[in-house]
Design a protein around this motif. Structure first.
Motif, PDB file in Angstrom:
ATOM      1  N   SER A  20       1.040  -1.040   0.072  1.00  0.00           N
ATOM      2  CA  SER A  20       0.089  -0.407  -0.139  1.00  0.00           C
ATOM      3  C   SER A  20       1.446   0.875   0.151  1.00  0.00           C
ATOM      4  N   LEU A  21       0.559   2.282  -0.082  1.00  0.00           N
ATOM      5  CA  LEU A  21       0.794   3.756  -0.190  1.00  0.00           C
ATOM      6  C   LEU A  21       1.321   3.843   1.033  1.00  0.00           C
ATOM      7  N   ASP A  22       0.451   3.439   2.132  1.00  0.00           N
ATOM      8  CA  ASP A  22       0.753   3.790   3.352  1.00  0.00           C
ATOM      9  C   ASP A  22       2.543   2.663   4.016  1.00  0.00           C
ATOM     10  N   ASP A  23       2.108   1.800   3.352  1.00  0.00           N
ATOM     11  CA  ASP A  23       3.416   1.248   3.768  1.00  0.00           C
ATOM     12  C   ASP A  23       4.723   1.961   3.376  1.00  0.00           C
ATOM     13  N   LEU A  24       4.575   2.633   1.901  1.00  0.00           N
ATOM     14  CA  LEU A  24       5.413   2.753   0.899  1.00  0.00           C
ATOM     15  C   LEU A  24       6.015   4.464   1.634  1.00  0.00           C
ATOM     16  N   VAL A  25       5.167   5.276   2.164  1.00  0.00           N
ATOM     17  CA  VAL A  25       5.077   6.219   2.976  1.00  0.00           C
ATOM     18  C   VAL A  25       6.197   6.212   4.432  1.00  0.00           C
ATOM     19  N   GLN A  26       5.725   5.159   5.154  1.00  0.00           N
ATOM     20  CA  GLN A  26       6.067   5.154   6.364  1.00  0.00           C
ATOM     21  C   GLN A  26       7.624   4.762   6.030  1.00  0.00           C
ATOM     22  N   ASN A  27       8.472   3.963   5.252  1.00  0.00           N
ATOM     23  CA  ASN A  27       9.240   3.533   4.810  1.00  0.00           C
ATOM     24  C   ASN A  27      10.219   4.745   4.673  1.00  0.00           C
ATOM     25  N   ALA A  28       9.719   5.657   3.957  1.00  0.00           N
ATOM     26  CA  ALA A  28      10.127   7.164   3.018  1.00  0.00           C
ATOM     27  C   ALA A  28      10.066   7.900   4.532  1.00  0.00           C
ATOM     28  N   ARG A  29       9.209   7.694   5.163  1.00  0.00           N
ATOM     29  CA  ARG A  29       9.673   8.882   6.685  1.00  0.00           C
ATOM     30  C   ARG A  29      11.170   8.406   7.220  1.00  0.00           C
ATOM     31  N   VAL A  30      10.584   6.891   7.156  1.00  0.00           N
ATOM     32  CA  VAL A  30      12.088   5.921   8.318  1.00  0.00           C
ATOM     33  C   VAL A  30      13.188   6.864   7.825  1.00  0.00           C
ATOM     34  N   LEU A  31      13.635   6.564   5.751  1.00  0.00           N
ATOM     35  CA  LEU A  31      14.400   6.899   5.624  1.00  0.00           C
ATOM     36  C   LEU A  31      14.981   8.137   5.725  1.00  0.00           C
ATOM     37  N   ALA A  32      13.554   9.192   5.598  1.00  0.00           N
ATOM     38  CA  ALA A  32      14.043  10.584   5.724  1.00  0.00           C
ATOM     39  C   ALA A  32      14.268  10.715   7.476  1.00  0.00           C
ATOM     40  N   SER A  33      14.351  10.305   8.457  1.00  0.00           N
ATOM     41  CA  SER A  33      14.470  10.547   9.710  1.00  0.00           C
ATOM     42  C   SER A  33      15.970  10.109   9.890  1.00  0.00           C
ATOM     43  N   LEU A  34      16.594   9.034   8.603  1.00  0.00           N
ATOM     44  CA  LEU A  34      17.722   8.547   9.238  1.00  0.00           C
ATOM     45  C   LEU A  34      19.266   9.307   8.322  1.00  0.00           C
ATOM     46  N   ALA A  35      18.350  10.599   7.316  1.00  0.00           N
ATOM     47  CA  ALA A  35      19.318  11.954   6.703  1.00  0.00           C
ATOM     48  C   ALA A  35      19.273  12.898   7.384  1.00  0.00           C
ATOM     49  N   ARG A  36      17.915  13.365   8.149  1.00  0.00           N
ATOM     50  CA  ARG A  36      17.621  14.020   9.043  1.00  0.00           C
ATOM     51  C   ARG A  36      19.268  14.473  10.398  1.00  0.00           C
ATOM     52  N   GLU A  37      19.279  12.550  10.652  1.00  0.00           N
ATOM     53  CA  GLU A  37      20.588  12.726  11.625  1.00  0.00           C
ATOM     54  C   GLU A  37      22.214  13.313  11.476  1.00  0.00           C
ATOM     55  N   HIS A  38      22.322  13.600  10.040  1.00  0.00           N
ATOM     56  CA  HIS A  38      23.082  14.610   9.565  1.00  0.00           C
ATOM     57  C   HIS A  38      22.394  16.197   9.274  1.00  0.00           C
ATOM     58  N   GLY A  39      21.196  17.074   9.645  1.00  0.00           N
ATOM     59  CA  GLY A  39      22.029  18.243  10.280  1.00  0.00           C
ATOM     60  C   GLY A  39      22.101  19.452   9.623  1.00  0.00           C
ATOM     61  N   ILE A  40      21.535  19.007   8.068  1.00  0.00           N
ATOM     62  CA  ILE A  40      22.035  19.806   6.758  1.00  0.00           C
ATOM     63  C   ILE A  40      20.028  19.773   6.049  1.00  0.00           C
ATOM     64  N   PRO A  41      19.689  20.176   5.562  1.00  0.00           N
ATOM     65  CA  PRO A  41      18.099  21.275   4.328  1.00  0.00           C
ATOM     66  C   PRO A  41      18.177  19.727   3.772  1.00  0.00           C
TER      67      PRO A  41
END
Length: 223
Positions: free
Chosen positions: A72-93
């Motif tokens: 489902s798209l909900d599952d894909l969005v959930q995974n995308a949010r996890v990836l985004a959280s990993l990227a945010r750890e680097h503190g850049i835009p």
């Protein structure tokens, strides 16, 4: 190899880093693709100081799931949010982007997360009558309807990691790629072969007229 626990199983992701990045892009690929198709994209972004984060969608690449079934798209969005959280750890835009199916996931993710921007391509943001009518059926797609880039098309046809497998496309090789195609494999459906030419050119160059006025391959002259 990097994985995280996703909505329906383990999700494979990649991070192409660059020294002193000024921003990062979280990217979601399209149906039938995987992150390995985007090395050139990552290199171009890196040349401009932008990191690329990308994941293999459910049922694609190295991510768990039935091949070609993304859930489902909900599952894909959930995974995308996890990836985004990993990227945010680097503190850049952080910017989110996607192609085709991934563009929908990117837009839906941006509704739930704060990004500096959203970049999408091939985005089916309006209802497509032909796709609605084909719901539940097997689609007979010609890869050349997806791109004019010969290197990308070659990857779609020969890469064993793509989903669904290449034999599920329409007759191989596509009609418009036979003159000048780099491959000489036989079509698994009808046994036809493309012309034995090593040219990797776009469709327009392959139709270049030869000296006698007939259309020929610009690399070897085959007709």
């Amino acid at each position: 190899m990097p994985f995280f626990d996703g909505a329906t199983g383990r999700v494979y992701y990649r991070h192409w880093s660059t020294p002193d990045p000024r921003a990062a892009l979280v990217f979601l690929h399209g149906f039938g693709e995987h992150t390995g198709l985007y090395h050139r994209y990552a290199a171009e972004l890196g040349a401009h100081g932008i990191d690329l984060w990308a994941l293999d969608e459910i049922g694609h690449g190295l991510t768990e799931g039935s091949r070609g079934h993304f859930g489902s798209l909900d599952d894909l969005v959930q995974n995308a949010r996890v990836l985004a959280s990993l990227a945010r750890e680097h503190g850049i835009p952080l910017v989110v982007g996607g192609h085709s199916l991934g563009s929908l996931v990117a837009v839906l993710t941006a509704l739930e997360e704060d990004f500096r921007g959203v970049v999408v391509s091939g985005a089916p943001l309006s209802p497509l009558a032909w796709l609605t009518e084909a719901a539940g059926e097997t689609l007979d797609l010609d890869p050349e309807a997806l791109s004019s880039d010969p290197f990308y098309l070659d990857q779609l046809e020969t890469d064993p990691s793509r989903s669904p497998p290449a034999t599920s496309w329409s007759c191989w090789p596509p009609r418009s790629r036979r003159p000048g195609s780099a491959s000489t494999r036989s079509c698994p459906a009808c046994g036809c072969r493309c012309w034995p030419c090593t040219a990797r050119t776009t469709r327009s160059r392959r139709s270049t007229a030869s000296g006698d006025g007939r259309s020929g391959c610009p690399a070897c002259g085959s007709r």
